[in-house]
Design an enzyme around this catalytic site. Structure first.
Site, PDB file in Angstrom:
ATOM      1  N   PHE A 181       0.828  -1.206   0.000  1.00  0.00           N
ATOM      2  CA  PHE A 181       0.000   0.000   0.000  1.00  0.00           C
ATOM      3  C   PHE A 181       0.859   1.252   0.000  1.00  0.00           C
ATOM      4  O   PHE A 181       0.649   2.178   0.777  1.00  0.00           O
ATOM      5  CB  PHE A 181      -0.963  -0.003   1.190  1.00  0.00           C
ATOM      6  CG  PHE A 181      -2.231   0.776   0.934  1.00  0.00           C
ATOM      7  CD1 PHE A 181      -3.195   0.279   0.075  1.00  0.00           C
ATOM      8  CD2 PHE A 181      -2.450   2.000   1.537  1.00  0.00           C
ATOM      9  CE1 PHE A 181      -4.361   0.987  -0.169  1.00  0.00           C
ATOM     10  CE2 PHE A 181      -3.611   2.722   1.296  1.00  0.00           C
ATOM     11  CZ  PHE A 181      -4.567   2.214   0.442  1.00  0.00           C
ATOM     12  N   GLY A 182       1.863   1.248  -0.892  1.00  0.00           N
ATOM     13  CA  GLY A 182       2.657   2.450  -1.095  1.00  0.00           C
ATOM     14  C   GLY A 182       1.962   3.369  -2.086  1.00  0.00           C
ATOM     15  O   GLY A 182       0.733   3.405  -2.163  1.00  0.00           O
ATOM     16  N   THR A 202       1.247  -5.175 -11.521  1.00  0.00           N
ATOM     17  CA  THR A 202       1.817  -3.989 -12.167  1.00  0.00           C
ATOM     18  C   THR A 202       3.055  -3.530 -11.406  1.00  0.00           C
ATOM     19  O   THR A 202       3.449  -2.369 -11.504  1.00  0.00           O
ATOM     20  CB  THR A 202       0.781  -2.841 -12.218  1.00  0.00           C
ATOM     21  OG1 THR A 202       0.254  -2.610 -10.897  1.00  0.00           O
ATOM     22  CG2 THR A 202      -0.359  -3.163 -13.168  1.00  0.00           C
ATOM     23  N   SER A 203       3.655  -4.439 -10.637  1.00  0.00           N
ATOM     24  CA  SER A 203       4.821  -4.069  -9.827  1.00  0.00           C
ATOM     25  C   SER A 203       6.105  -4.497 -10.528  1.00  0.00           C
ATOM     26  O   SER A 203       6.639  -3.766 -11.365  1.00  0.00           O
ATOM     27  CB  SER A 203       4.715  -4.672  -8.419  1.00  0.00           C
ATOM     28  OG  SER A 203       4.622  -6.090  -8.463  1.00  0.00           O
ATOM     29  N   ARG A 204       6.608  -5.681 -10.226  1.00  0.00           N
ATOM     30  CA  ARG A 204       7.779  -6.246 -10.876  1.00  0.00           C
ATOM     31  C   ARG A 204       7.477  -7.692 -11.262  1.00  0.00           C
ATOM     32  O   ARG A 204       6.820  -8.418 -10.517  1.00  0.00           O
ATOM     33  CB  ARG A 204       9.008  -6.180  -9.958  1.00  0.00           C
ATOM     34  CG  ARG A 204       9.546  -4.791  -9.730  1.00  0.00           C
ATOM     35  CD  ARG A 204      10.158  -4.215 -11.003  1.00  0.00           C
ATOM     36  NE  ARG A 204      10.721  -2.889 -10.801  1.00  0.00           N
ATOM     37  CZ  ARG A 204      10.054  -1.747 -10.970  1.00  0.00           C
ATOM     38  NH1 ARG A 204       8.791  -1.777 -11.359  1.00  0.00           N
ATOM     39  NH2 ARG A 204      10.648  -0.591 -10.776  1.00  0.00           N
ATOM     40  N   GLU A 264      11.662  -9.899 -19.312  1.00  0.00           N
ATOM     41  CA  GLU A 264      11.046  -8.940 -20.227  1.00  0.00           C
ATOM     42  C   GLU A 264      11.890  -8.720 -21.482  1.00  0.00           C
ATOM     43  O   GLU A 264      11.766  -7.696 -22.153  1.00  0.00           O
ATOM     44  CB  GLU A 264      10.781  -7.626 -19.490  1.00  0.00           C
ATOM     45  CG  GLU A 264       9.766  -7.812 -18.366  1.00  0.00           C
ATOM     46  CD  GLU A 264       9.433  -6.547 -17.607  1.00  0.00           C
ATOM     47  OE1 GLU A 264      10.032  -5.489 -17.913  1.00  0.00           O
ATOM     48  OE2 GLU A 264       8.570  -6.607 -16.703  1.00  0.00           O
ATOM     49  N   HIS A 271       5.095  -3.773 -19.801  1.00  0.00           N
ATOM     50  CA  HIS A 271       5.631  -2.896 -18.750  1.00  0.00           C
ATOM     51  C   HIS A 271       5.377  -1.420 -19.078  1.00  0.00           C
ATOM     52  O   HIS A 271       6.295  -0.593 -19.083  1.00  0.00           O
ATOM     53  CB  HIS A 271       7.130  -3.147 -18.552  1.00  0.00           C
ATOM     54  CG  HIS A 271       7.626  -2.735 -17.192  1.00  0.00           C
ATOM     55  ND1 HIS A 271       8.719  -3.312 -16.595  1.00  0.00           N
ATOM     56  CD2 HIS A 271       7.193  -1.788 -16.314  1.00  0.00           C
ATOM     57  CE1 HIS A 271       8.932  -2.755 -15.425  1.00  0.00           C
ATOM     58  NE2 HIS A 271       8.006  -1.820 -15.229  1.00  0.00           N
ATOM     59  N   ILE A 272       4.116  -1.093 -19.332  1.00  0.00           N
ATOM     60  CA  ILE A 272       3.748   0.267 -19.707  1.00  0.00           C
ATOM     61  C   ILE A 272       2.829   0.942 -18.694  1.00  0.00           C
ATOM     62  O   ILE A 272       2.432   2.092 -18.892  1.00  0.00           O
ATOM     63  CB  ILE A 272       3.060   0.293 -21.088  1.00  0.00           C
ATOM     64  CG1 ILE A 272       1.852  -0.646 -21.110  1.00  0.00           C
ATOM     65  CG2 ILE A 272       4.056  -0.077 -22.181  1.00  0.00           C
ATOM     66  CD1 ILE A 272       1.010  -0.548 -22.385  1.00  0.00           C
TER      67      ILE A 272
END
Length: 309
Positions: free
Chosen positions: A148-149, A227-229, A258, A285-286
């Site tokens: 939750f950053g 959507t992080s890594r 990737e 990764h957009i």
């Protein structure tokens, strides 16, 4: 003259503002690690992304380095501790692209739940399947957010108005519960979430945190978003969870590897299988790379370095 090397594609505001503060700017978005390491004489600043590791050997070669500006979030490729031990200021700009990530995650979720991309593909093939492409509504569901950053909070904000309950887990934060947002343990998120969205940095703790054991612990059958890594989710485990019908679908903006040109036969087969599924969306990764965030990330770095005037 003091130098700055920009090692990644970035908004022109950096090349406009930095010279006003006495810097010579070398814009080298395609520079390699070795080229950078051999170009650090009189370099006081580096603008970086996720392309080149800023490790101890490189930092030791940068005798004049005073600061590093990271476009976006995530410091896994920068030896932050060693840099700071040498008096180098390190800043990132998650504030610049968190809204873009939040919107992209929401877009992927709605696309998956309503089978938008798949039904579009079928229409293009001359098929008109209404029943098979009937969607699911988001309202009334429980959305689990892991991390939750900046981006996790931005995703929660984008969900306002959808009448959802949000269960948020963050190992290093507390006191953020409000309205429809409730703090929860990872076990609770996995047990109750209808949507499971990952927004954590890549660290030793989070690498492959979404593995087969986690997917088999799920209490519901959630849509899974990352959507992080890419390395936060083990790709093989995602494939297995889909085949075992443990998750409703997957929206992946990031992958473990990737660089498709380096794929092993096994990696190629996994990607081909994933992209052939009607309940999977993969983007390159957009999520945090919108036109607006492209500007805002650079602006935030200048502000944090006190170079925005």
């Amino acid at each position: 003259m003091r130098k700055v090397i920009i090692t990644a594609k970035s908004h022109e505001i950096l090349r406009e503002r930095l010279p006003l503060h006495g810097y010579q700017v070398d814009y080298k978005p395609d520079i390699t690690y070795d080229e950078l390491k051999n170009s650090l004489d009189r370099v006081e600043g580096l603008i970086v992304s996720t392309r080149i590791p800023i490790d101890q050997p490189l930092l030791e070669a940068a005798q004049d380095l005073r600061w590093i500006g990271r476009l976006g979030s995530g410091m896994e490729l920068i030896d932050v501790e060693f840099a700071r031990s040498r008096g180098v200021k390190v800043v990132s700009s998650p504030e610049g692209n968190c809204d873009a990530v939040g919107e992209h995650a929401l877009g992927m979720l709605l696309g998956l739940m309503n089978r938008i991309a798949w039904s579009h593909r079928e229409v293009g093939e001359g098929l008109w399947k209404r029943d098979a492409n009937r969607g699911w509504e988001l309202g009334g569901r429980t959305v689990g957010i892991v991390g939750f950053g900046h981006t996790g909070a931005a995703f929660a904000k984008k969900l306002q108005g959808f009448d959802v309950t949000i269960l948020a887990y963050d190992k290093y934060k507390s006191g953020f519960a409000r309205g429809n947002i409730r703090e929860a343990s990872l076990e609770q998120v996995c047990r109750y979430a209808d949507v499971l969205s990952f927004h954590v940095p890549l660290t030793g703790e989070t690498r492959h945190m979404a593995d087969t054991a986690l997917f088999r612990s799920l209490g519901q059958k959630p849509w899974v978003l990352n959507t992080s890594r890419g390395e936060v989710l083990r790709t093989t485990a995602v494939v297995q969870a889909l085949k075992e019908n443990r998750i409703a679908g997957a929206g992946l903006d990031v992958l473990e590897n990737e660089r498709p040109e380096t794929y092993t036969p096994e990696e190629k087969a996994e990607l081909q299988w994933l992209t052939g599924q009607s309940n999977v969306l993969i983007t390159p990764h957009i999520a945090g790379y919108s036109h607006e965030s492209f500007y805002k990330m650079s602006k935030v770095i200048l502000e944090k370095l006190g170079l925005d005037k």
